[in-house]
Design a protein around this motif. Structure first.
Motif, PDB file in Angstrom:
ATOM      1  N   ILE A  28       0.818  -1.228   0.000  1.00  0.00           N
ATOM      2  CA  ILE A  28       0.000   0.000   0.000  1.00  0.00           C
ATOM      3  C   ILE A  28       0.845   1.267   0.000  1.00  0.00           C
ATOM      4  O   ILE A  28       0.344   2.351  -0.248  1.00  0.00           O
ATOM      5  N   VAL A  29       2.136   1.124   0.307  1.00  0.00           N
ATOM      6  CA  VAL A  29       3.021   2.293   0.209  1.00  0.00           C
ATOM      7  C   VAL A  29       3.622   2.370  -1.191  1.00  0.00           C
ATOM      8  O   VAL A  29       3.624   3.419  -1.829  1.00  0.00           O
ATOM      9  N   ASN A  30       4.096   1.239  -1.674  1.00  0.00           N
ATOM     10  CA  ASN A  30       4.875   1.250  -2.912  1.00  0.00           C
ATOM     11  C   ASN A  30       4.053   0.989  -4.161  1.00  0.00           C
ATOM     12  O   ASN A  30       3.992   1.817  -5.057  1.00  0.00           O
ATOM     13  N   SER A  31       3.440  -0.183  -4.220  1.00  0.00           N
ATOM     14  CA  SER A  31       2.912  -0.568  -5.525  1.00  0.00           C
ATOM     15  C   SER A  31       1.490  -0.084  -5.764  1.00  0.00           C
ATOM     16  O   SER A  31       1.134   0.237  -6.893  1.00  0.00           O
ATOM     17  N   MET A  35      -4.758   5.826   0.243  1.00  0.00           N
ATOM     18  CA  MET A  35      -5.281   7.184   0.390  1.00  0.00           C
ATOM     19  C   MET A  35      -4.363   8.074   1.237  1.00  0.00           C
ATOM     20  O   MET A  35      -4.350   9.280   1.103  1.00  0.00           O
ATOM     21  N   PHE A  36      -3.585   7.447   2.092  1.00  0.00           N
ATOM     22  CA  PHE A  36      -2.695   8.208   2.979  1.00  0.00           C
ATOM     23  C   PHE A  36      -1.430   8.677   2.267  1.00  0.00           C
ATOM     24  O   PHE A  36      -0.664   9.473   2.805  1.00  0.00           O
ATOM     25  N   MET A  37      -1.194   8.167   1.051  1.00  0.00           N
ATOM     26  CA  MET A  37       0.016   8.536   0.311  1.00  0.00           C
ATOM     27  C   MET A  37      -0.265   9.756  -0.571  1.00  0.00           C
ATOM     28  O   MET A  37      -1.393   9.972  -1.007  1.00  0.00           O
ATOM     29  N   PRO A  38       0.779  10.552  -0.871  1.00  0.00           N
ATOM     30  CA  PRO A  38       0.567  11.702  -1.756  1.00  0.00           C
ATOM     31  C   PRO A  38       0.344  11.256  -3.203  1.00  0.00           C
ATOM     32  O   PRO A  38       0.573  10.099  -3.541  1.00  0.00           O
ATOM     33  N   SER A  39      -0.057  12.191  -4.024  1.00  0.00           N
ATOM     34  CA  SER A  39      -0.244  11.903  -5.451  1.00  0.00           C
ATOM     35  C   SER A  39       1.104  11.585  -6.098  1.00  0.00           C
ATOM     36  O   SER A  39       2.131  12.180  -5.757  1.00  0.00           O
ATOM     37  N   ALA A  40       1.092  10.634  -7.021  1.00  0.00           N
ATOM     38  CA  ALA A  40       2.276  10.282  -7.828  1.00  0.00           C
ATOM     39  C   ALA A  40       3.547  10.147  -6.985  1.00  0.00           C
ATOM     40  O   ALA A  40       4.576  10.759  -7.291  1.00  0.00           O
ATOM     41  N   PRO A  41       3.532   9.334  -5.934  1.00  0.00           N
ATOM     42  CA  PRO A  41       4.668   9.323  -5.005  1.00  0.00           C
ATOM     43  C   PRO A  41       5.967   8.807  -5.612  1.00  0.00           C
ATOM     44  O   PRO A  41       7.043   9.156  -5.123  1.00  0.00           O
ATOM     45  N   TRP A  42       5.887   7.997  -6.653  1.00  0.00           N
ATOM     46  CA  TRP A  42       7.108   7.374  -7.182  1.00  0.00           C
ATOM     47  C   TRP A  42       7.441   7.834  -8.588  1.00  0.00           C
ATOM     48  O   TRP A  42       8.246   7.206  -9.283  1.00  0.00           O
ATOM     49  N   LEU A  43       6.846   8.928  -9.008  1.00  0.00           N
ATOM     50  CA  LEU A  43       7.080   9.425 -10.368  1.00  0.00           C
ATOM     51  C   LEU A  43       8.544   9.807 -10.583  1.00  0.00           C
ATOM     52  O   LEU A  43       9.127   9.510 -11.635  1.00  0.00           O
ATOM     53  N   THR A  44       9.146  10.437  -9.590  1.00  0.00           N
ATOM     54  CA  THR A  44      10.557  10.844  -9.782  1.00  0.00           C
ATOM     55  C   THR A  44      11.474   9.610  -9.853  1.00  0.00           C
ATOM     56  O   THR A  44      12.467   9.626 -10.574  1.00  0.00           O
ATOM     57  N   PRO A  56      11.017   2.610 -24.027  1.00  0.00           N
ATOM     58  CA  PRO A  56       9.955   3.391 -23.372  1.00  0.00           C
ATOM     59  C   PRO A  56       9.643   2.843 -21.981  1.00  0.00           C
ATOM     60  O   PRO A  56       9.741   1.635 -21.736  1.00  0.00           O
ATOM     61  N   VAL A  57       9.254   3.761 -21.098  1.00  0.00           N
ATOM     62  CA  VAL A  57       8.960   3.382 -19.703  1.00  0.00           C
ATOM     63  C   VAL A  57       7.522   3.765 -19.359  1.00  0.00           C
ATOM     64  O   VAL A  57       7.104   4.904 -19.554  1.00  0.00           O
ATOM     65  N   PHE A  58       6.793   2.770 -18.854  1.00  0.00           N
ATOM     66  CA  PHE A  58       5.433   3.002 -18.355  1.00  0.00           C
ATOM     67  C   PHE A  58       5.482   2.957 -16.824  1.00  0.00           C
ATOM     68  O   PHE A  58       6.320   2.278 -16.230  1.00  0.00           O
ATOM     69  N   HIS A  59       4.533   3.640 -16.222  1.00  0.00           N
ATOM     70  CA  HIS A  59       4.523   3.657 -14.750  1.00  0.00           C
ATOM     71  C   HIS A  59       3.108   3.936 -14.247  1.00  0.00           C
ATOM     72  O   HIS A  59       2.412   4.787 -14.797  1.00  0.00           O
ATOM     73  N   ALA A  60       2.704   3.204 -13.218  1.00  0.00           N
ATOM     74  CA  ALA A  60       1.411   3.440 -12.576  1.00  0.00           C
ATOM     75  C   ALA A  60       1.596   3.389 -11.071  1.00  0.00           C
ATOM     76  O   ALA A  60       2.145   2.421 -10.549  1.00  0.00           O
ATOM     77  N   ALA A  61       1.213   4.438 -10.377  1.00  0.00           N
ATOM     78  CA  ALA A  61       1.179   4.444  -8.910  1.00  0.00           C
ATOM     79  C   ALA A  61       0.547   5.752  -8.465  1.00  0.00           C
ATOM     80  O   ALA A  61       1.226   6.774  -8.373  1.00  0.00           O
ATOM     81  N   VAL A 182     -20.500  11.342   4.788  1.00  0.00           N
ATOM     82  CA  VAL A 182     -19.200  11.413   4.110  1.00  0.00           C
ATOM     83  C   VAL A 182     -18.390  12.588   4.666  1.00  0.00           C
ATOM     84  O   VAL A 182     -17.161  12.535   4.738  1.00  0.00           O
ATOM     85  N   LEU A 183     -19.096  13.614   5.105  1.00  0.00           N
ATOM     86  CA  LEU A 183     -18.385  14.760   5.700  1.00  0.00           C
ATOM     87  C   LEU A 183     -17.624  14.312   6.947  1.00  0.00           C
ATOM     88  O   LEU A 183     -16.494  14.764   7.194  1.00  0.00           O
ATOM     89  N   LEU A 184     -18.243  13.438   7.729  1.00  0.00           N
ATOM     90  CA  LEU A 184     -17.561  12.925   8.921  1.00  0.00           C
ATOM     91  C   LEU A 184     -16.416  11.991   8.513  1.00  0.00           C
ATOM     92  O   LEU A 184     -15.309  12.074   9.041  1.00  0.00           O
ATOM     93  N   ALA A 185     -16.718  11.105   7.547  1.00  0.00           N
ATOM     94  CA  ALA A 185     -15.695  10.140   7.114  1.00  0.00           C
ATOM     95  C   ALA A 185     -14.471  10.856   6.544  1.00  0.00           C
ATOM     96  O   ALA A 185     -13.342  10.392   6.690  1.00  0.00           O
ATOM     97  N   ALA A 186     -14.706  11.995   5.893  1.00  0.00           N
ATOM     98  CA  ALA A 186     -13.603  12.726   5.254  1.00  0.00           C
ATOM     99  C   ALA A 186     -12.882  13.661   6.225  1.00  0.00           C
ATOM    100  O   ALA A 186     -11.963  14.369   5.832  1.00  0.00           O
ATOM    101  N   SER A 187     -13.299  13.629   7.479  1.00  0.00           N
ATOM    102  CA  SER A 187     -12.685  14.562   8.426  1.00  0.00           C
ATOM    103  C   SER A 187     -11.339  14.058   8.947  1.00  0.00           C
ATOM    104  O   SER A 187     -10.582  14.808   9.542  1.00  0.00           O
ATOM    105  N   GLY A 188     -11.046  12.776   8.719  1.00  0.00           N
ATOM    106  CA  GLY A 188      -9.763  12.243   9.176  1.00  0.00           C
ATOM    107  C   GLY A 188      -8.612  12.786   8.352  1.00  0.00           C
ATOM    108  O   GLY A 188      -8.776  13.101   7.168  1.00  0.00           O
ATOM    109  N   SER A 189      -7.438  12.866   8.965  1.00  0.00           N
ATOM    110  CA  SER A 189      -6.301  13.512   8.298  1.00  0.00           C
ATOM    111  C   SER A 189      -5.968  12.877   6.953  1.00  0.00           C
ATOM    112  O   SER A 189      -5.683  13.581   5.994  1.00  0.00           O
ATOM    113  N   TRP A 190      -6.011  11.549   6.876  1.00  0.00           N
ATOM    114  CA  TRP A 190      -5.625  10.913   5.610  1.00  0.00           C
ATOM    115  C   TRP A 190      -6.843  10.422   4.837  1.00  0.00           C
ATOM    116  O   TRP A 190      -6.711   9.699   3.866  1.00  0.00           O
TER     117      TRP A 190
END
Ligand code: FMN
Ligand code: SF4
Length: 415
Positions: A28-31, A35-44, A56-61, A182-190
């Motif tokens: 859930i961190v890498n591959s 939801m707790f991870m930032p957008s495009a964490p492994w693009l660089t 050519p290189v493809f990438h999904a994460a 959903v407003l309550l569910a979305a109130s958590g930090s991540w």
């Protein structure tokens, strides 16, 4: 290794992911970043790989939005972006781009609900249900006047689908904004991205010219005044405060997420559902500086959050917060003692089976003077400075799979 593969001439492209996937956490961190991870964490990292090879290189994460995908391609970081979950949430993504309507694309909110056995989507009810719930909404032959009561996720979706079919739709909401629980569910930090479920629908209702009236609690006269052909009631549920002895002293998670937390004291959270609720409330109370403890019905916290690693995120937070956890216990009673002191009584799920200590079927943790792991004082027992008791109200939610009652319960300390 990549260069050896490249030189072999047997490969046309690389499809790279970063890191490992041998444990649930690395998955859930890498591959499949959660939801707790930032957008495009492994693009660089993928871009660095691309610079080192010629194919050519493809990438999904977790490249879930088109702006990030454009950036990745436009800047030459990679050659093709994989958008797995983005397409699960919005199967018409490519067509919307072609039609110049990409702003209407339903955004993947990243909760990985689609990782369950049926690959259903928390945001798109048609996904994995296409045989009886098509993605393309057909116009109705007989447009009608539809009144929807409640602008939570169900009411919003009902209004959206009805309006898409050509019905004239009015939506009434008692609160001053859409979203419901959903407003309550979305109130958590991540968990904040869950709000995309609401925001996208609110945007679609605007586009479809649905009349939405906030701050309107729908009484019978309000409904009749609209002269609707169809009324859809989507007012959701409220915490059930009945059923637990002493429940009047407990506080529901919905309360804990919307009320002002108490200023001081010791708080017991009881997770009887295995879902996100208790942990969202705990996060809020820990942030408020309260002395928080956890009791769970299962062997581990958050065990029914779907097998996609959300339980690990909460467990990691519990470690960080240093919250004492007591597992395998069922909350059966909350007693209020002199001076407002509360005592929580549990039934141990394992020792009950082999005849463990019980009173009225329950184990008194205060008798053992070990209310939670390693803690010498009973819940509600006063601190040496005489400051702490527990005051609690509780809610109950049904664990549907087992048809057992369980409670999501917080207690708050009184000075
Ligand atoms: C429902 C679902 C099923 C998947 N099945 C596989 C699979 O069988 N094999 C695999 O290598 N990756 C699988 N993946 C991982 C994706 O190919 C992709 O690497 C991952 O979801 C990250 O990309 P994303 O952030 O665009 O979703 C699956 C992902 C999802 C959401
Ligand atoms: S379930 Fe969540 S992560 Fe999966 S496609 Fe739907 S919105 Fe995206």
């Amino acid at each position: 290794m990549a260069r050896i593969l490249e030189q072999s001439g047997l490969f046309d492209f690389f499809n790279v992911i970063y890191g490992r996937m041998d444990t649930k956490m690395s998955l859930i961190v890498n591959s499949m970043p959660g939801m707790f991870m930032p957008s495009a964490p492994w693009l660089t990292k993928a871009a660095a790989f691309r610079r080192a090879v010629r194919l050519p290189v493809f990438h999904a994460a977790k490249i879930a939005d088109l702006a990030t995908a454009r950036h990745a391609i436009g800047e030459g970081l990679i050659d093709m972006v994989g958008m797995t979950r983005a397409h699960i949430a919005e199967p018409h993504l490519v067509r919307l781009i072609e039609d110049g309507r990409e702003h209407a694309a339903r955004p993947c909110v990243g909760g990985s609900h689609c990782r369950n056995a049926k690959a259903t989507c928390i945001h798109n009810p048609a996904t994995a249900r296409e045989t009886f719930l098509p993605h393309n909404i057909a116009p109705s032959a007989t447009p009608r006047k539809v009144l929807v009561v409640g602008a939570g996720p169900a009411g919003l979706e009902a209004a959206r689908v009805a309006a898409s079919r050509g019905h004239r739709v009015t939506l009434l909401e008692a609160a001053d904004r859409a979203g419901g629980q959903v407003l309550l569910a979305a109130s958590g930090s991540w968990r904040r991205n869950l709000i995309g479920i609401v925001d996208w629908r609110v945007g679609e209702l605007q586009r479809l010219a649905v009349e939405v009236r906030y701050n309107q609690y729908a009484e019978l006269d309000d409904v009749l005044a609209e002269r609707p052909d169809v009324v859809i009631v989507a007012t959701g549920g409220i915490p059930d405060l009945n059923g637990l002895a002493g429940g009047e002293w407990c506080r529901s998670v919905a309360d804990a997420l919307s009320d002002t937390p108490p200023q001081t004291g010791r708080v017991l959270f009881y997770d009887g559902t295995g879902r996100h609720n208790a942990y969202l409330g705990m996060e809020r109370y820990v942030s408020a500086g309260l002395d928080v403890r956890l009791a769970v019905l299962d062997a581990l916290p958050a065990q029914e959050t779907g097998g996609k690693g959300d339980d690990l995120v909460w467990m990691r937070n519990l470690e960080k917060w240093q919250v004492p956890v007591r597992a395998h216990v069922e909350l059966i009673e909350v007693q209020r003692r002199e001076g407002g002191v509360l005592r929580a009584i549990f039934r141990h799920q394992l020792t009950r089976a082999d005849g463990g200590r019980a009173r009225g079927g329950g184990t008194r943790h205060d008798r053992r003077r070990r209310p939670l792991r390693g803690r010498p004082r009973a819940f509600g027992q006063r601190r040496p400075d005489g400051s702490c008791g527990l005051r609690a109200r509780r809610s109950r939610s049904c664990r549907s799979r087992t048809a057992r009652r369980s409670f999501t319960c917080t207690g708050s300390a009184t000075p």
